[in-house]
Design an enzyme around this catalytic site. Structure first.
Site, PDB file in Angstrom:
ATOM      1  N   GLU A 263       1.307  -1.335  -0.265  1.00 30.39           N
ATOM      2  CA  GLU A 263      -0.025   0.276  -0.215  1.00 30.39           C
ATOM      3  C   GLU A 263       1.157   1.113  -0.281  1.00 30.39           C
ATOM      4  OE1 GLU A 263      -2.780   0.037   3.297  1.00 30.39           O
ATOM      5  OE2 GLU A 263      -3.863  -1.678   1.422  1.00 30.39           O
TER       6      GLU A 263
ATOM      7  N   GLU B  80      -6.670  -7.840  -0.898  1.00 35.60           N
ATOM      8  CA  GLU B  80      -7.554  -7.773   0.828  1.00 35.60           C
ATOM      9  C   GLU B  80      -8.687  -7.474   0.775  1.00 35.60           C
ATOM     10  OE1 GLU B  80      -5.200  -5.571   2.818  1.00 35.60           O
ATOM     11  OE2 GLU B  80      -2.807  -5.603   2.029  1.00 35.60           O
TER      12      GLU B  80
HETATM   13  C1  GLA Z   1      -4.060  -2.490   4.518  1.00 42.63           C
HETATM   14  C2  GLA Z   1      -2.832  -2.872   5.199  1.00 42.63           C
HETATM   15  C3  GLA Z   1      -3.088  -4.480   5.980  1.00 42.63           C
HETATM   16  C4  GLA Z   1      -3.909  -3.971   6.892  1.00 42.63           C
HETATM   17  C5  GLA Z   1      -5.092  -3.686   6.890  1.00 42.63           C
HETATM   18  C6  GLA Z   1      -6.353  -3.627   7.716  1.00 42.63           C
HETATM   19  O1  GLA Z   1      -4.555  -3.018   3.755  1.00 42.63           O
HETATM   20  O2  GLA Z   1      -2.119  -3.479   3.907  1.00 42.63           O
HETATM   21  O3  GLA Z   1      -1.744  -4.952   6.440  1.00 42.63           O
HETATM   22  O4  GLA Z   1      -3.064  -3.349   7.344  1.00 42.63           O
HETATM   23  O5  GLA Z   1      -5.149  -2.751   5.539  1.00 42.63           O
HETATM   24  O6  GLA Z   1      -7.124  -3.262   7.064  1.00 42.63           O
END
Ligand code: GLA
Ligand code: ZN
Length: 695
Positions: free
Chosen positions: A165, A322
């Protein structure tokens, strides 16, 4: 893994993975390094029970992989990798470069970011490096290369996941120096910079590059966090975003030295504003993204983000890297997903182009600020939970049917909506004309109506191509450079239908107002001149009079936030007029015809829901674009296999049952039953109808 173990991997057949088109990758982030090894073995059993076939590992392990500058230690990761192989799991291997080791922050403080207030950070949190730090770039690239060298031969490795991210900015002296070099390369002379930024404003004329600094709070940002010189602020964003992309490219190149084939990606975040994701299209082998709708997020908003992410990958399928299996951690309140909502959101993602279903996270952390985040397995090892059961059921379903979905593509859009990061930046950093204007929300207003009608839609950048679409919607396309303006002109000239709104085509790429009558680069095609623009008191609106078209009983349409006062050309058709303010009776929606059915619709205000529906009616009149009627909250969309087989997805994103009649015959691949005219969908129900080519 010893050298021997690596060699023993080399001769093995890789297991099937989503990315070879046979079974969808199903799993997600897994952090065994947070747990003693006894727990790992139990986790492997539970993954099998949950029908999980993949793990994303090594997302935040830099400090363990490299305990000091000259020492690397892969022993623990070797064990994890070996374990996954015996467990029959595919690996998405992250490079760990999204969080700095504490020793690195201490030894080379320049790797730590300087924040917007000018404060140098200590070691902290994650997503924390100064992307222009040569030390960070050298060591992150080195780590990615070592990982690829060591784990490239591992047969169950499915994909590489660089960093995590990417987000944010640094405002340090190294960045300032690199920015000056970037400016030199772009503009040549400081006088060209003065010209580009209209630096004479507030006496900013520069006489050397050394006088230029990143526009943080110590410098050229207003008290309300707006740009002083738009060109400076925009250029800093572009410069920094390019550096982030270069850092990704460096790591990818290091991986490619050892692994020529596996797809390399990084997880994106939908409409996340910091970087222009369209700039990444050519560098990502596959797009991946993290979808975290809050309980308030509508199905249309989620689908919009899926469609946007698909657009970054040139409309090809993407990875849902995710999503939470149950609750989130970062919302003001973190509601649980309702029974079957996880399945619904997963199929919703697939229906818009996802080829994988992955979670954050597989096992809940015991401690740390994400300890309340939802997970497949609880921190206590619990699996007797609704979440675990639903994950297992979905895994079984995907294992059964994903073969029929993978290899298909989302039905091409008949209508396109333009999304433009630089316009978002430019509007957000402007001090006027109304702080109520939110670019993303405006784009969503138009998307919502197209989504409600179940019209196949693509999101596109200003680079187009536009010709494939019967209509192009470009809400608040504030910034319009020469090239996209020319492409839009060609599109309309060839019979395309283009919708523009107030705040369109106002400035060039450097936030300088176009010279002439607005909307300057498209004025003649738009058939209107914007004389002036009124900003409405927050929450207020102005009635829009569409004449006969508004049926009795329908809610009265209104314009919100901004109202252009237009002067139409003599040939321009007026489709609606303002019903209030001193501009009552003045055109609020116009159409200027071009070739064939083509032309430009100009919406002088930002209509509310009822108004948007009427404008879309006018835009689609004269095209053969028809939607499919469904109950509110039920969406229909399609994916098409190379042989022409059509998969029609019906997704009910509400907690109530609905029946829908999409007019599609075939078999529901989830149940194996043939479906009749009327399809019953339970709460959060999903049906996927397979229809042979031409059927
Ligand atoms: C992001 C991050 C993860 C985690 C999630 C929690 O997507 O990439 O490492 O912190 O948020 O929702
Ligand atoms: Zn920096």
């Amino acid at each position: 893994m010893s050298a021997d173990t690596t060699a023993s991997f080399a001769g093995q057949q890789p297991p099937v993975t989503a990315l070879d088109g046979v079974s969808a990758l199903y799993g997600g982030d897994y952090n065994p390094e947070q747990w003693p090894q006894e727990v790992w073995a139990r986790d492997m059993e539970l993954f099998r029970e949950a029908n999980i076939n993949s793990v994303t590992i090594n997302v935040f392990s830099w400090a363990r992989l490299q305990p000091s500058e000259d020492v690397y230690d892969f022993a623990e990761l070797d064990k994890i990798v070996t374990m996954t192989r015996y467990a029959g799991l595919s690996i998405v291997m992250a490079t760990s470069t999204g969080a700095l080791p504490a020793w690195l922050s201490l030894r080379h403080p320049e790797v730590n970011r300087v924040d917007h207030q000018g404060r140098r950070m200590r070691h902290r949190e994650r997503h924390n490096p100064c992307i222009n730090s040569p030390v960070y770039r050298r060591l992150s690239t080195e780590l990615a290369g070592r990982l690829a060298e060591r784990y490239g031969p591992v047969p169950n490795l499915a994909a590489w996941h660089v960093s995590n991210e990417y987000g944010g900015f640094c405002w340090c002296d190294i960045c300032a120096g690199a920015f000056r070099e970037w400016l030199r390369a772009r503009y040549g002379t400081v006088n060209n910079v003065n010209e580009a930024w209209n630096a004479a404003f507030w006496g900013h004329t520069y006489h050397s590059f050394e006088e230029i600094f990143p526009p943080n709070e110590l410098g050229d940002t207003t008290a309300g966090n707006k740009a002083v010189l738009g060109g400076l602020s925009l250029d800093y964003r572009r410069f920094y975003g390019e550096a982030v992309l270069e850092s990704f490219r460096d790591e990818k190149a290091a991986i490619r030295q050892h692994d020529p084939d596996r797809p390399v990606t990084t997880n994106m975040m939908g409409t996340f504003p910091d970087y222009d994701y369209f700039q990444w299209s050519e560098d990502l082998d596959i797009v991946s993204w993290d979808s975290y709708p809050s309980p308030e997020t509508t199905a249309a908003e989620t689908c919009f983000r899926h469609d946007l992410m698909r657009a970054v990958g040139h409309q090809k399928p993407f990875m849902l890297m995710e999503q939470t299996p149950s609750r989130q951690n970062w919302q003001p309140y973190n509601a649980l997903k309702r029974p079957q909502q996880l399945r619904q959101q997963s199929w919703q993602a697939i229906s818009r182009g996802a080829d994988t279903v992955q979670f954050f996270q597989l096992r809940q952390s015991r401690a740390g600020c994400e300890k309340f985040h939802g997970a497949v397995i609880g921190a206590d090892g619990s699996s007797q939970t609704r979440t675990f059961t639903e994950v297992a059921q979905l895994g079984e379903e995907l294992a059964k049917v994903s073969r029929r979905v993978l290899g298909s593509h989302v039905e091409p859009g008949k209508v396109a909506i333009v999304f433009d990061w630089p316009s978002n930046w430019g509007l957000a950093m402007s001090t006027g004309p109304s702080q109520s204007l939110d670019y993303v929300a405006q784009v969503e207003n138009w998307y919502r109506e197209i989504h409600r009608r179940n019209i196949p839609v693509d999101i596109i950048s200003t680079a187009g191509p536009f010709d494939d679409y019967q209509a192009v919607i470009a809400p608040c396309l504030y910034m319009l450079g020469e090239q996209p303006a020319a492409a839009l002109r060609a599109y309309v000239g060839d019979g395309g239908r283009l919708l523009l709104t107030t705040m369109s085509a106002l400035v060039d790429e450097l936030d300088r107002l176009h010279q002439g009558q607005a909307p300057v680069p498209l004025r003649d095609l738009a058939g209107v001149t914007v004389e002036e623009t009124d900003a409405l008191r927050p929450g207020h609106s102005v009635a829009l009079d569409f004449g006969e078209t508004v049926l009795a009983g329908a809610s009265a349409p209104a314009g919100t936030i901004l109202c252009d006062v237009l002067r139409p050309d003599p040939d321009t058709t007026v489709l609606a007029r303002y019903g209030g303010e001193y501009y009552a009776g003045i055109p609020a929606l116009t159409f200027a015809a071009s070739a064939g059915n083509g032309g430009v619709l100009y919406s002088a205000s930002l209509p509310d829901e009822a108004g948007v529906a009427l404008v879309i009616d006018a835009l689609l009149a004269g095209t053969d674009v028809r939607g499919t009627r469904t109950p509110a909250g039920v969406a229909v969309s399609r994916r098409i296999r190379p042989d022409g087989t059509v998969l029609t997805f019906l997704v009910n994103s509400t907690s109530e049952s609905h029946s829908a009649t999409p007019g599609t015959a075939g078999t529901d691949i989830l149940t194996g039953h043939s479906v009749g005219e009327t399809i019953e969908l339970g709460p959060y129900g999903v049906v996927v109808i397979e229809t042979p080519a031409g059927g």
